[in-house]
Design an enzyme around this catalytic site. Sequence first.
Site, mmCIF file in Angstrom:
data_model
loop_
_atom_site.group_PDB
_atom_site.id
_atom_site.type_symbol
_atom_site.label_atom_id
_atom_site.label_comp_id
_atom_site.label_asym_id
_atom_site.label_seq_id
_atom_site.Cartn_x
_atom_site.Cartn_y
_atom_site.Cartn_z
ATOM 1 C CD GLU A 125 -1.189 -5.972 5.580
ATOM 2 O OE1 GLU A 125 -1.261 -4.763 5.845
ATOM 3 O OE2 GLU A 125 -0.921 -6.397 4.431
ATOM 4 C CB CYS A 127 -0.972 -0.047 1.174
ATOM 5 S SG CYS A 127 -2.356 1.124 1.016
ATOM 6 C CG HIS A 167 -3.634 -3.663 3.240
ATOM 7 N ND1 HIS A 167 -2.637 -3.147 4.030
ATOM 8 C CD2 HIS A 167 -4.287 -2.595 2.709
ATOM 9 C CE1 HIS A 167 -2.684 -1.824 3.995
ATOM 10 N NE2 HIS A 167 -3.670 -1.463 3.201
#
Length: 520
Positions: free
Chosen positions: A178, A81, A176
């Site tokens: 994660e 990002c 993202h």
Amino acid sequence: MHQKILILDFGSQYTQLIARRVREAGVYCELHPNDVSEDFVREFAPQGIILSGGPNSVYEDETPRAPDVVFTLGVPVLGICYGMQTMAAQLGGAVESAAKREFGYAEIRARGHTQLLRDIQDRVTGEGHGMLDVWMSHGDKVTALPEGFKLMASNAATPIAGMADEARRFYGVQFHPEVTHTLQGKHILNRFVHDICGCGSDWNMPDYVEEAIGKVRSEVGSDEVILGLSGGVDSSVVAALLHRAVGDQLTCVFVDNGLLRLNEAEQVMETFAQNLGVKVIHVDATERFMRELAGVSDPEQKRKIIGREFVHVFQEEAEKLPKAKWLAQGTIYPDVIESASAKTKKAHTIKSHHNVGGLPETLHLQLLEPLRELFKDEVRELGIALGLPHDMVYRHPFPGPGLGVRILGKVKREYADLLRRADAIFIEELRASGWYEKTSQAFTVFLPVKSVGVMGDGRTYDYVVALRAVQTQDFMTAHWAELPYTLLGKVSNRIINEVRGINRVVYDVSGKPPATIEWE
């Protein structure tokens, strides 16, 4: 010596999740502010570097940048990002404000000709294009690739959703990986740390135990430590870790604030003092806490008062222990995240936590937080590695302020008594039905409102409680648990029949977000 990944934090609420995913891959990592020095980066000697997301725009003045050494060290770099945007800007690309911002689920085309995304896809279109379901959270976008980079992923809203310079092993993704909403996110991060960075899986909890014990011994020396022991997972694991590390230098202080679960005091004293041989001082401070909380209804104020009184009690007990220099706490990563990033102070405050928001400068004890960098699942793994009983380690989380934040509005002894009995019934039935292990956290909330009811031939006008049960992998997001109606009905009937003063039970079907797990 562990192979290490360095994560540079640009202020995203998700940054600590990156660390969690990397550790799940069996790779040691550390999270540090984005403005660390060149000497620090070189001395850290990472196998790879990850640049986190963040709330800033790279084209504004005074926005954070990665140290130049990140791109000259010769190790793989993954920008996520904002991390991708600053990589692009620092290496000669262009970043602009997006006409259409993306927040939430998005579908992107993954170009499989890069090592990072090769053969990673959720599905293939009729034209043979690999597609990924990802989680976006950005208002800016890369509009021109730096020299040496090629397109790695795209969609209509974000034409450059991923970029790669395979010669230098630099990768950027606008989404993202994660968060669990990016379905292949764990696969992507594993590919980066293992295949691209060349890390093995040499980090595990038994090794961490020895490192943590060594760190505590080095930090504490011959000083004495006091720990607030509640019987919850976090404080129990801290107690076991510190007892293993410093033995009788540890004194646990169990404070009964009148806001604990049913029979909590007896269980704590039996488990730790009698069975494990830990020194435990039992302080009954019920009257003190109830007096200080009288008339206070604001949740933040209640948290601050409870935190303040805990500190006062510890100070009083510390005066009886002249060698005590350290106050240990069970602070873990989610506590820190929700209070604001402890490392960078860049994440927005959501709610204060009594472990990180209520300690005055006059505190005469140094703070020891050995679990500060661990997520809840890692804390449980640590507890098992330390030899704690499974049932204790996998007990549901209980907030530091206790029932004080599960009683909405003003706290009264009557409310606490009703709530702890109702909550005990809920937990008992969850265990009996096998649903306790299927939920991540379950509890009862006391609502200070009365409703009309009928019992026998008489009219009742009694209090309402709400049942809350959620399922989550990381406590950053959560779904409400779809408990069977028969189970909910049984719990409701038992509470209404066995707890005089409650005549209505409701079930909370809110997720996180938009709601938090706790009501206050």
